[in-house]
Design an enzyme around this catalytic site. Structure first.
Site, short mmCIF file in Angstrom:
data_model
loop_
_atom_site.label_atom_id
_atom_site.label_comp_id
_atom_site.label_asym_id
_atom_site.label_seq_id
_atom_site.Cartn_x
_atom_site.Cartn_y
_atom_site.Cartn_z
N PHE A 1 -10.03 23.42 -9.81
CA PHE A 1 -9.06 22.41 -10.23
C PHE A 1 -9.78 21.16 -10.72
O PHE A 1 -10.82 20.78 -10.21
CB PHE A 1 -8.17 22.04 -9.04
CG PHE A 1 -7.45 20.72 -9.21
CD1 PHE A 1 -6.26 20.67 -9.91
CD2 PHE A 1 -7.98 19.55 -8.70
CE1 PHE A 1 -5.59 19.47 -10.07
CE2 PHE A 1 -7.33 18.35 -8.86
CZ PHE A 1 -6.13 18.30 -9.55
N ASP B 1 0.86 -1.18 0.00
CA ASP B 1 0.00 0.00 0.00
C ASP B 1 0.90 1.24 0.00
O ASP B 1 2.11 1.14 0.27
CB ASP B 1 -0.90 -0.03 1.25
CG ASP B 1 -1.83 1.16 1.31
OD1 ASP B 1 -2.33 1.60 0.26
OD2 ASP B 1 -2.04 1.68 2.42
N ASP C 1 -4.97 5.82 -4.37
CA ASP C 1 -4.72 7.24 -4.62
C ASP C 1 -4.62 7.51 -6.12
O ASP C 1 -4.59 6.60 -6.94
CB ASP C 1 -3.42 7.66 -3.93
CG ASP C 1 -3.51 9.07 -3.39
OD1 ASP C 1 -4.30 9.86 -3.94
OD2 ASP C 1 -2.78 9.39 -2.43
#
Length: 1301
Positions: A646, A472, A784
């Site tokens: 963004f 991870d 992520d």
């Protein structure tokens, strides 16, 4: 097909197509505007075009497309929306049942209690015994015990063998029971967590296990979500809800969820909650973490639902005082539990090999017994014919009957070749080696008082055979702490360590640090990196900041030159730079006493705002259209005209503000690739900033470019009008807004660049480098974003500059070309055998390093392709020549194997945006197609499935709770401890177990094969050669201790050398120390030792006798036994590399015990008491005190030892290097620099810049400008908080908490 247009309360049109899962409208238009497709039905056939269209618009070759979509008859089937949830109606859900096994049924709608334990009171004994008897050795021992129950063939009472087997089963059973008790305690703790459930017309505190589908639950700030719930409303404006999903996808930046407008407006009290009778229709429970499709029917209207409305179990409520949810999926139906996987019983590679060896040895034993039994039958027949006068002794038996009984007699006699004591000793060795791991102070984390812990005691040797590590990212490789480290402003670099120009004679004499202005760059002065001593000096000087009462007490970024420049306020570029940091963000702020607390959507943004605050530009507050900051003590309010949000395509965000003087300015920050191309000019400052970006990137810092420009009133007026028109478009709204944003963000003036460090755990780069030198490949599997994952990959040296990065487009091309070659092979009529596939497999070129970077979505497409190929049969495949069932399976695994071959040929693999189930699936793919030993390491609940699936699971005792540790085999406090766990403890454990197995088999064959040779000289009568006590004590006392000390303490090299030369680890990966070849050599060695010991003694006793020995059977047996025993001990002495006091004691103890028990069991008194048990009176004393017999024993010892010494001498002379010799050769070469623990590990030339420092999701700017995230005091929060006192404030709006990392 007719369509109904449903008007949502907020005015957004939604087209609902009956019978389909698709909902289109404004949301769909928004997605389409960004080039994304609306959410489709979950059950969708894979298309190769999907592989190629991820940002490229290209597809795989046509043959692959035709293979997956060979006919238009293959249709997409909409998902089955059969999961119906009715609010506040438990009775409705209780009536539904579903089949789960044969004709048994259970409730369709699960309760919320979970059970991860394997056993209960009733199932422990049968289930554990069932699992233990999967070991072939246990089955073999039971078979031998059953044979011993027959008196005609028994050699020992059956209960004497049952006792050690019971001990073995009990030891293993207790170990499993202790592990399972820990799981029960964990389940009990989770199921007993408190929560508020609507019961009647009020909320009552109950337990998580009491929650049912359809219940309404009230959650409070900082509490975990107990089940998958539909968000109904919250105390925040517009019913926003901020959640942290670290346990699900590893991301600690917060995400927002928002309730439907209708439930937000209507459900304002407990009475309205109790009266709520909405009906949710959605997809059945599944493991897709990031998707949800359903509808809410209430008061005659139907409202579409997606994943933005759902709170998943395991999320943590943050910065939201209270929220309400309707339970959709509970317990094991929740998505996180669907991703958890099952507990499987893990067996080591040596365990599996031992099972096969037991079968082989047992078959050889049966064949040997059969041959000896047949020989005994022939011998009996010949004996009876020759000695007819003894016929009275054989009148009740025939040669065939004798052969039958002798077969079982030999089987029992030779059964001790697989001794039960070996397995009992196994467990003891595993246990002690586990204690060595627990006691290792080098793996003790003193900061948090966390030692290493071996939670499983039966996998130690497999730690020495790992080939792939699946790690991870967040909390495992990184600390998830962002700190502002450096910046470049107007041609000057500032930071903790920076480049300075110092004359050669001044180096080492001055403790001051100097920044380098751009004007000095052209003079060709030397760039030097100043170290920590100067940094400490500056740290002391930099504490005199006086203008900010809100300054951070602990400043990670500190530079006196920058502080002085900010204080003087004479540089307009520096002023704009710091102003941009304080204005251009989505951070929210709240006052707690006299402190300002920032709540940021990502740790990157928080680090930038804190840096500005430390330098005197303090963000104070914001409203829907203003932002207030303090500039060096002067309070200034800016009017926010627009926030240009963004997203991952724009890679930047901007804010358009009007300052107190009325000037309009645009402030922009973003990735250097998008900012530099939008600059008005490229001068020396810009060139220097690019050089600084390269330097920052070399240190793997996360960089951002900052720019601004002044906007005229006329330009703003035109742009504002066009912006308003674009914002109300129904189609292509997002695309038009992006165009307008791009127009505004042109002709910028570069202010500088920032560098943020995503702090790695200590020693991560060095650990990965050592593991790579040990031929261990590290794959990073993270939830992520790709940019963040790649940046960490560079930071920890998993990725390097000389690597070619294979992303989805390139992977599609490689797999497409591979598929064309395999399809043409199939079209030619040749079978797709594994040999041909191995020749065609896609591999990285030998001369070039490659790294693979893929996303979870792309992985799904690859795996779905393989699944389609496996499942589709019949007419769609008639055009293929090979259409058998085997052909389908082989065709189906082609795509999977091609991907695995490509990935395993790369030096590094990073998988981003993967779900917990996908993590486990990747591990399974590697295990399936490479047969390699895998290790998974993680720290959160999202890593549990991966940890359970891998051969070895390691849990990090981190910030995300103890879920990973509770499911792991080993627990560590830091990733860096992995190098010692594998390279030292793992390699030693593998070495020790292999030596233990080799010498246990050797001593068994050397000592007991003489029984076979004796049969040829005893009429094949299955008469034991040795005394019964010798057979009983041989494996327990006489030879066990030296081998035990070897298995506990043996070291070929020290721990320091093991880490200094990680290449030694490859021995375990290649199974060099124990395999079928080694076992065969050990078998032959043991057989030769037994032959020499037996026939030398037979030769000596055949022709003459000594002064005391009379050539009797007992003395002969003692001579053979002593010769074999001493030969075995000598072999162990020769092969022991690491001698300790315990080693000497063990060898000495074995000899003393042999003498002691020989004397005790062979006394005349014992013979008189029990002659049937003590059958060798004074045999050892008579034989071993005779010089002739001692010479015979010495001769046997020399004959058995000379071959071993000769082979060792030959290996040394011939240059077949031992491990120690290899180390000596390498140590004589130029010594390699020692690895140091540093915050940054510089890389060489850098061609790929580090990722930009954004890690939050799109949408926060819209929440601010719409006012959705600004709480109006005294309104909704007081309604939903009956116990809370209303807050009074003179201002109509006040900032509220926004997501924090």
């Amino acid at each position: 097909m007719a369509k109904r247009l449903l008007a949502l309360p907020d005015g957004a049109g939604v087209t609902f197509i009956p019978g389909s899962s698709r909902v289109s409208g404004a949301a769909g238009a928004t997605r389409a505007g960004r080039g994304q497709q609306p959410p489709a039905a979950p059950h969708r056939c894979w298309s190769p075009n999907d592989l190629g269209t991820s940002g490229t618009g290209r597809s795989l070759p046509g043959q692959l497309d035709r293979l997956v979509h060979p006919s238009t008859e293959l249709e997409e089937h909409p998902a089955a929306f059969t999961w119906e949830v009715r609010a506040n109606d438990r009775n409705y859900h209780m009536q539904f049942k579903k089949k789960f096994a044969f004709c048994l049924t259970k409730k369709k709608y699960e309760g919320n209690a979970i059970k991860t334990a394997k056993y209960n009171v009733f199932t422990f004994l049968p289930l554990n015994l069932y699992e233990q008897f999967h070991r072939m050795a246990n089955v073999y021992f039971v078979f031998v015990i059953l044979l011993q129950t027959f008196p005609e063939i028994s050699t020992l009472p059956w209960y004497t063998l049952l006792f050690p087997l019971s001990c073995l089963l009990t030891i293993r059973g207790l170990r499993d029971l202790i592990d399972d008790i820990g799981r029960h305690q964990s389940d009990r703790n989770i199921n007993s967590r408190p929560c508020e459930i609507l019961s009647g017309k009020s909320f009552r505190w109950q337990k998580w296990r009491d929650i049912r589908v359809g219940d309404i639950v009230r959650l409070h700030k900082e509490s975990f979500v107990p089940a998958d719930m539909l968000l109904l409303c919250s105390s925040e404006p517009s019913s926003l809800c901020y959640v942290e999903t670290a346990d699900i996808d590893g991301e600690t930046n917060l995400k927002f969820r928002q309730a439907l407008l209708v439930t937000h407006q209507e459900l304002v009290s407990e009475e309205s909650m109790a009266a709520f009778d909405g009906r949710v229709t959605c997809e059945e429970p599944n493991s897709r973490m990031h998707s949800f499709t359903g509808t809410l029917a209430w008061r005659g209207q139907t409202h579409s639902l997606d994943s933005e409305r759902i709170l998943l179990r395991g999320c943590k409520l943050r910065n939201t005082d209270v929220c309400y949810g309707l339970v959709i999926y509970a317990g094991f139906d929740s998505k996180i539990m669907r991703n958890c996987g099952k507990i499987k019983r893990k067996k080591t590679k040596l365990d599996c090999m031992m099972d096969r060896l037991v079968i082989i040895i047992f078959l050889v034993l049966l064949v040997t017994s059969l041959c000896l039994a047949v020989a005994s039958g022939f011998w009996a027949k010949m004996f009876q014919e020759k000695h007819s006068y003894l016929s009275a002794f054989y009148k009740h038996t025939t040669p065939a009957q004798q052969a039958f009984f002798n077969f079982w007699g030999f089987t029992i006699l030779l059964s001790i070749i697989i001794p039960m004591s070996m397995y009992i000793t196994f467990e003891f060795i595993y246990l002690v080696n586990s204690f060595f791991i627990n006691w290792d102070l080098e793996m003790y984390y003193a900061v948090k008082d966390i030692p290493a812990k071996a939670r499983s005691t039966s996998l130690n040797d497999q730690l020495g055979q790992i080939e792939y590590i699946f790690s991870d990212k967040t909390g495992t490789l990184t600390q998830n702490v962002m700190s502002f480290k450096k910046c470049c402003i107007n041609g000057t670099i500032y930071g903790n360590f920076w480049w300075t120009q110092v004359q050669a004679q001044a180096v080492g004499t001055s403790s001051h640090r100097y920044v380098t202005p751009l004007s000095r760059v052209a003079r060709g002065w030397t760039w030097l990196l100043i170290g920590a001593k100067a940094a400490a000096a500056i740290g002391d000087q930099g504490s005199g900041l006086t203008w900010s009462c809100h300054r951070e007490k602990k400043m990670d970024f500190c530079d006196t030159m920058l502080l002085e420049a900010a204080r003087r306020d004479s540089d307009p570029v520096l002023r704009e730079f710091l102003r941009l940091l304080a204005l251009c963000h989505t951070v929210m702020v709240e006052e707690k006493g006299d402190q300002l607390v920032y709540q940021a959507a990502s740790p990157d943004e928080e680090a930038l705002v804190l840096a500005a605050r430390n330098l005197g530009y303090i963000f104070l507050s914001r409203t829907q259209d203003t932002i207030t900051i303090s500039e060096l003590g002067m309070k200034r309010t800016y009017k926010v005209l627009a926030m240009l949000d963004f997203n991952s395509d724009r890679k930047r965000m901007s804010v358009l503000v009007r300052d107190p003087q009325g000037t309009i300015r645009l402030y922009t920050k973003g990735a250097d690739t998008v900012i530099l191309e939008r600059l008005q000019r490229r001068g020396p400052n810009e060139t220097f900033t690019e050089m600084a970006l390269d330097r920052f990137a070399e240190e793997t810092l996360r960089t951002l470019c900052l720019a601004s420009k002044e906007v005229s009133e006329a330009e703003y007026s035109v742009w504002s009008r066009r912006h308003h028109e674009a914002s109300i478009l129904l189609q292509d709204r997002a695309r038009e807004l992006d165009k307008l944003y791009d127009e505004m963000e042109q002709n910028l003036q570069l202010l500088g660049a920032t560098a943020i460090e995503d702090k790695l755990q200590d020693g991560v780069p060095e650990t990965i480098q050592l593991l790579k030198l040990g031929n261990i490949k590290v794959w990073v599997l993270t939830g992520d974003k790709q940019e963040t994952a790649m940046n960490v990959g560079y930071a920890c040296k998993l990725l390097t500059d000389d690597m070619e990065i294979l992303e989805e487009k390139k992977i599609s091309e490689i797999l497409g070309a591979f598929w064309v070659s395999t399809s043409s092979l199939a079209g030619s009529g040749e079978p797709l055998c594994s040999g041909r596939l191995s020749q065609q497999r896609p591999e990285a070129s030998q001369h070039k390093k490659r790294a693979l970077v893929i996303s979870g979505d792309f992985l799904d497409k690859i795996l779905q392709a393989g699944q389609v190929l496996k499942e589709k049969k019949g007419r769609l495949w008639r055009w293929l020549p090979c259409c058998g069932a085997t052909g389908f399976q082989e065709e189906g695994s082609v795509v999977e194997k091609a991907f695995v071959d490509l990935a395993t040929s790369c030096q590094a693999v990073i998988c981003c945006r993967v779900t917990p189930k996908q993590k486990a699936l990747i591990v399974q793919l590697v295990q399936k197609h490479t047969k390699a030993i895998t290790l998974a390491i993680g720290d959160g609940a999202n890593d549990v499935n991966m940890i359970k699936t891998a051969d070895i699971g390691v849990g990090i005792s981190g910030l995300e709770g103890m879920q990973a540790v509770q499911c792991s085999d080993y627990a560590l406090a830091q990733f860096s401890y992995l190098q010692r766990l594998l390279l030292v403890h793992g390699r030693w454990a593998y070495l020790r177990i292999c030596k233990f197995l080799r010498y246990f088999f050797y001593k068994t064959f050397a000592g007991l094969m003489a029984q076979v040779w004796f049969a040829f000289h005893s009429g094949f009568t299955a008469q034991p050669l040795y005394e019964g006590w010798f057979l009983a004590l041989y494996n327990i006392f006489y030879t066990a201790y030296p081998i035990l000390s070897l298995a506990l303490l043996e070291q070929d090299v020290s721990a320091k050398k093991s880490l200094e030369f990680p290449e030694l680890y490859m021995i375990g990966q290649q199974d060099e120390l124990f395999n079928y070849r080694v076992f065969s050599i050990t078998f032959l060695h043991g057989v030769s030792t037994s032959l020499a010991s037996f026939y030398i003694a037979l030769w000596a006793f055949e022709d003459r006798v000594g002064s005391r020995a009379v050539g009797d059977y007992e003395s002969f047996a003692v001579t053979v036994a002593t010769s074999a025993l001493l030969s075995v001990l000598m072999e162990i002495i020769l092969d022991t590399k690491f001698w300790t006091l315990l080693s000497f004691l063990m060898v000495t103890t074995s000899l003393l015990l042999f003498c002691l028990f020989s004397f005790l069991t062979q006394t005349i008194d014992a013979f008189r008491i029990a002659p049937a048990i003590f059958r060798f009176p004074d045999a050892s004393r008579n034989a071993l005190t005779d010089p002739y017999v001692l010479l015979v024993v010495l001769l046997s010892l020399v004959v058995n030892t000379i071959p071993s010494l000769t082979i060792r001498l030959y290996c040394t002379i011939a240059g077949k290097n031992t491990i120690q010799h290899k180390i000596r050769l390498k140590a004589k070469r130029e010594p390699e620099p020692l690895v140091e623990l540093r915050a940054h590990v510089p890389r060489g030339s850098f061609h790929h810049r580090s990722s930009y420092a954004f890690s939050h999701q799109e949408g926060y700017a819209g929440l601010i400008t719409r006012g959705d995230s600004l709480r109006s005091r005294g309104t909704r929060s007081t309604i939903l908080h009956p116990d809370a006192a209303p807050a009074v404030s003179p201002s109509p709006l006040s900032p509220i908490p926004s997501p924090s990392a």
